[in-house]
Design an enzyme around this catalytic site. Structure first.
Site, short mmCIF file in Angstrom:
data_model
loop_
_atom_site.label_atom_id
_atom_site.label_comp_id
_atom_site.label_asym_id
_atom_site.label_seq_id
_atom_site.Cartn_x
_atom_site.Cartn_y
_atom_site.Cartn_z
N ASP A 285 65.60 -4.00 -14.77
CA ASP A 285 65.83 -3.30 -13.51
C ASP A 285 66.85 -4.14 -12.72
O ASP A 285 67.28 -5.21 -13.16
CB ASP A 285 64.53 -3.07 -12.74
CG ASP A 285 64.68 -1.91 -11.74
OD1 ASP A 285 65.83 -1.52 -11.44
OD2 ASP A 285 63.66 -1.39 -11.26
C1 BGC Z 1 65.23 0.70 -9.03
C2 BGC Z 1 65.55 1.46 -10.28
C3 BGC Z 1 66.96 1.98 -10.21
C4 BGC Z 1 67.90 0.81 -10.00
C5 BGC Z 1 69.36 1.21 -9.98
C6 BGC Z 1 66.28 -0.35 -8.72
O1 BGC Z 1 66.07 -0.93 -7.49
O2 BGC Z 1 63.96 0.11 -9.17
O3 BGC Z 1 64.64 2.50 -10.46
O4 BGC Z 1 67.28 2.68 -11.38
O5 BGC Z 1 67.57 0.19 -8.78
O6 BGC Z 1 69.70 1.91 -8.87
#
Ligand code: BGC
Length: 740
Positions: A285
């Site tokens: 993530d």
């Molecule tokens: C979130 C993800 C997301 C990523 C990219 C993160 O903070 O937890 O779900 O895909 O950001 O935007």
């Protein structure tokens, strides 16, 4: 930067809308799916060939995911040091980065990702609102159009679906999931995966695993999940998504039972690759590899990179950690080249199976024609209509009847300046969303007046604009439609709340509206189930939506005026108070069940046990009755199946869709089993007066549970089967599971 971005979007939006009107042509979608047999074997040979030619730096480059914005360095693409990008949405910019990749020595294309969570140009209801349709075909179509629009802009990968099960509405991200139930969650996960990939983007099912169970609903917080619950509740939607072909996955931010998910080899490698045979890649993530330092399991970024890679994280999202440290770790012998090669192989495999090496680059001139097509908007409208939940309807206040001659629409949310969307401000070509007063006016007879007062300065209702004007207008009308809820900073990632009331001064307004004595119809657009105990006791009707998207207010107007009969069902229990949380329908029995609500029973002394609106609940403008619940045979072996059927009658005077739900319970087994477990559902449309037999196939193999060693067993014994329109149904039949 922010406002510059908004201007670009605004211009783009106008240009795209004009283009779409002038050239309403459609291009064919590029379905993506795993290839099999000789085609898959040929891909492995091409990967072998590439791996032989790649330098260490080029290999690491394939694992480096960087995003549009400050610090983005296109020269990293040109030198083969970046394999993936995110947050590019403007087709000309997508083309520019993809072209840069195609000019590199090995011409390996970029995988281009985006959080196309509930739409790209056409917005569908928030995923929780899609789940409340209980209609997998419709949910698949919403994902299909999202994928198709995104892929028309050159995007080929989406960070969705989020399949985290959540029983805690304090968590702001429940809006991205399908609610509290493993079965519904799995059906929705599979539908969304199929839809996105049919539309042309690879999915990244997320967040693996346990992110929805953060303690106290606080975002990014630790989770403690017993093995049995991990396997019975949290893992099934992931499994369903992989079985539907999800090509990638995203690891979670949280620590799972003490080990950060980003370094969890047991989950990422042993289970995912080992037991489940997943062949795609796993991304971290956002910055979660470098966060391993903060979790306290890595001294520095180099150690974080090493731990993540060896656990099974193939790609580093926005952390710059692989980019900066992985080559040195390999050179120092701390990360075997073989482990790096495996990660690179998985990334290249997805790129080949996606067809990226052959896919023509995006044509920025052609892209706009695929945005907000009539077909996409029809799906958006249907999803918003079928996901709206009628939670209360005293005295048949709804639909608005012929006696009503004046309607007051109150609340800034009813006429939005703009609709909140996940990708905001990255979204492309959004159209102004329909306002509720106008949508009502269009649908009501000409002699019915519709007045509107925003009451608040903004949709989130944090401060009054003109409260008195709102009350005056409301008091002068026959029916008050108050559109309230959560918006702005009150929902989504990083928006955990300890109070689940209407934010700001909205409750004060609601009480003043009720005090006028006029019937109040409360229309809610929220990101989660709020505590609606006061509203339930005082307003005439409640229509709940989870932000309906582009067509949301049209759908609300259709329901309020009776053009559409509501059929949405609760995917996540609504608590009566925050102190009840977690509240969910498939809890275990206790040795001290609630019987007469006295001390030393498992009750609260100051609150009921039951949810205010339980899982599966939702009213209709008609009534449904159930009879003749039956099974095709009284017993079945552990590897057998049985047909369960029930006669469902539309006993009212309007046509309507009913969500027929099948729950089971095994009252005696070697471990306690939940009091109810959803195992099937169907959503037939029944004409007024019609009776239909609804049939389900129930497989014995689906009736088991995991133990603390992670072993799944189906045990012989009686199975109670409940059929009806909510998790509280008492219509029952029974089957016996036999050893042979
Ligand atoms: C979130 C993800 C997301 C990523 C990219 C993160 O903070 O937890 O779900 O895909 O950001 O935007």
């Amino acid at each position: 930067m922010g406002s510059e971005r908004k201007n670009v979007n605004h211009l783009l939006r106008l240009a795209l809308c004009a283009f779409a009107v002038l050239f309403p042509l459609t291009l064919s979608a590029q379905e993506v799916a795993w290839k099999t047999g000789p085609e898959a074997a040929a891909i492995e040979r091409r990967i072998d060939g590439l791996l032989k030619q790649m330098t260490l730096e080029e290999k690491v480059g394939q694992l480096h995911l960087s995003g549009r914005g400050d610090g983005f360095d296109i020269t990293q693409i040109k030198s083969g040091r970046m394999g993936a990008v995110m947050n590019f949405v403007v087709p000309a910019e997508v083309l520019e980065v993809q072209k840069a990749a195609r000019t590199t020595r090995l011409k390996i294309p970029l995988i281009i990702g985006l959080d196309a969570v509930h739409g790209f140009s056409t917005y569908f209801p928030l995923p929780l609102g899609q789940a409340s349709t209980w209609d997998p075909k419709l949910i698949e179509e919403a994902a299909y159009w999202t994928g198709r629009e995104a892929s028309a802009a050159g995007i080929n990968w989406t960070f969705a679906p989020m399949v985290d099960i959540s029983r805690d509405p304090r968590w702001g991200r429940v809006l991205e999931g399908a609610g509290e139930d493993a079965y519904l969650g799995s059906v929705v996960a599979a539908a969304r995966t199929r839809g996105y990939q049919r539309g042309g983007v690879a999915t990244s099912v997320k967040h693996f695993v346990g992110y929805g169970a953060g303690e106290a609903g606080r975002d990014y917080n630790s989770t403690w999940i017993p093995t049995s619950q991990l396997f019975d509740l949290h893992l099934p939607p992931f499994k369903a998504s992989f079985e539907a072909g999800s090509m990638t996955a995203m690891a979670a931010f949280n620590a799972l039972n003490g080990l950060p998910a980003t370094a969890h080899r047991g989950m990422l490698t042993d289970l995912l690759r080992g037991k489940w045979g997943f062949k795609g890649f796993v991304t971290s993530d956002f910055g979660s590899i470098t966060e391993l330092r903060l979790h306290g399991i890595a001294r520095d970024d180099a150690e974080a990179a090493r731990k993540a890679l060896l656990a099974g994280i193939d790609m580093d999202m926005m952390g710059d950690v692989y980019h900066k440290h992985l080559a040195a770790e390999v050179k120092a012998g701390r990360v075997p080249m073989k482990a790096l090669d495996e990660a690179v192989r998985r990334v290249l495999r997805v790129k080949f199976h996606l067809g990226l090496f052959e896919r023509p680059d995006v044509d920025p001139a052609a892209a706009p024609a695929l945005m907000q097509t009539q077909a996409a908007r029809e799906v958006a409208l249907k999803a918003a209509q079928d996901g709206a939940m009628l939670l209360k309807n005293a005295n048949e206040t709804l639909p608005i009847g012929p006696a009503v001659k004046s309607v007051a629409v109150i609340g800034a949310m009813a006429r939005p300046e703009d609709e909140r969307v996940w990708t905001d401000p990255a979204g492309l070509g959004r159209r102004v969303v329909q306002a509720l007063p106008e949508a009502l006016k269009e649908r009501l007879p000409a002699d019915v007046s519709v007045a509107y007062e925003p009451a608040f300065t903004k949709a989130c209702g944090t401060e009054f604009a003109d409260k008195d004007a709102a009350i005056r207008t409301a008091a002068a009308s026959d029916v008050i439609v108050a559109m309230l809820g959560e918006d702005c900073e009150f929902m989504g990632e990083g928006a955990s709340r300890t109070k689940l009331d209407l934010p700001g001064v909205q409750q004060e307004l609601l009480e003043a509206l009720v005090a006028t004595g006029k019937p109040v119809v409360l229309v809610l657009a929220t990101g989660r189930p709020l505590v609606l105990t006061w509203a339930d006791a005082h307003v005439a009707a409640i229509l709940q939506t989870f932000h309906g998207g582009t067509e949301g207010r049209n759908a609300i107007a259709d329901i309020l005026t009776g053009k559409v009969n509501p059929s949405g069902r609760v995917p996540m229990s609504f608590p009566r108070s925050v102190g009840q949380i977690p509240v969910y329908y498939d809890h275990l029995p206790t040795g001290r069940p609630q019987k007469i609500r006295q001390r030393y029973e498992s009750i609260f002394i100051d609150e009921a046990n039951e949810a205010l609106y339980p899982f599966g609940h939702g009213l209709s403008y008609t009534r449904f009755s159930y009879a003749n619940a039956r099974v095709s045979k009284p017993a079945m072996p552990l590897n057998g199946s049985v047909e369960v059927s029930v006669d469902v009658t539309n006993a009212g005077s309007r046509d309507g869709q009913e969500v027929v739900q099948l729950y089971i319970r095994q009252p005696v087994a070697s471990r306690s089993r939940p009091v109810r477990e959803l195992k099937g559902f169907a959503k037939p449309m029944l004409r007024a007066g019609e009776t239909r037999t609804v049939r389900f196939k129930l497989d014995a193999a689906s009736l088991g549970a995991h133990d603390e060693a992670g072993r799944y067993t189906v045990e012989p014994g009686d199975i109670e089967i409940y059929l009806g329109g909510s998790s509280l149904t008492s219509v029952m039949t029974q089957v016996t599971l036999t050893k042979s």
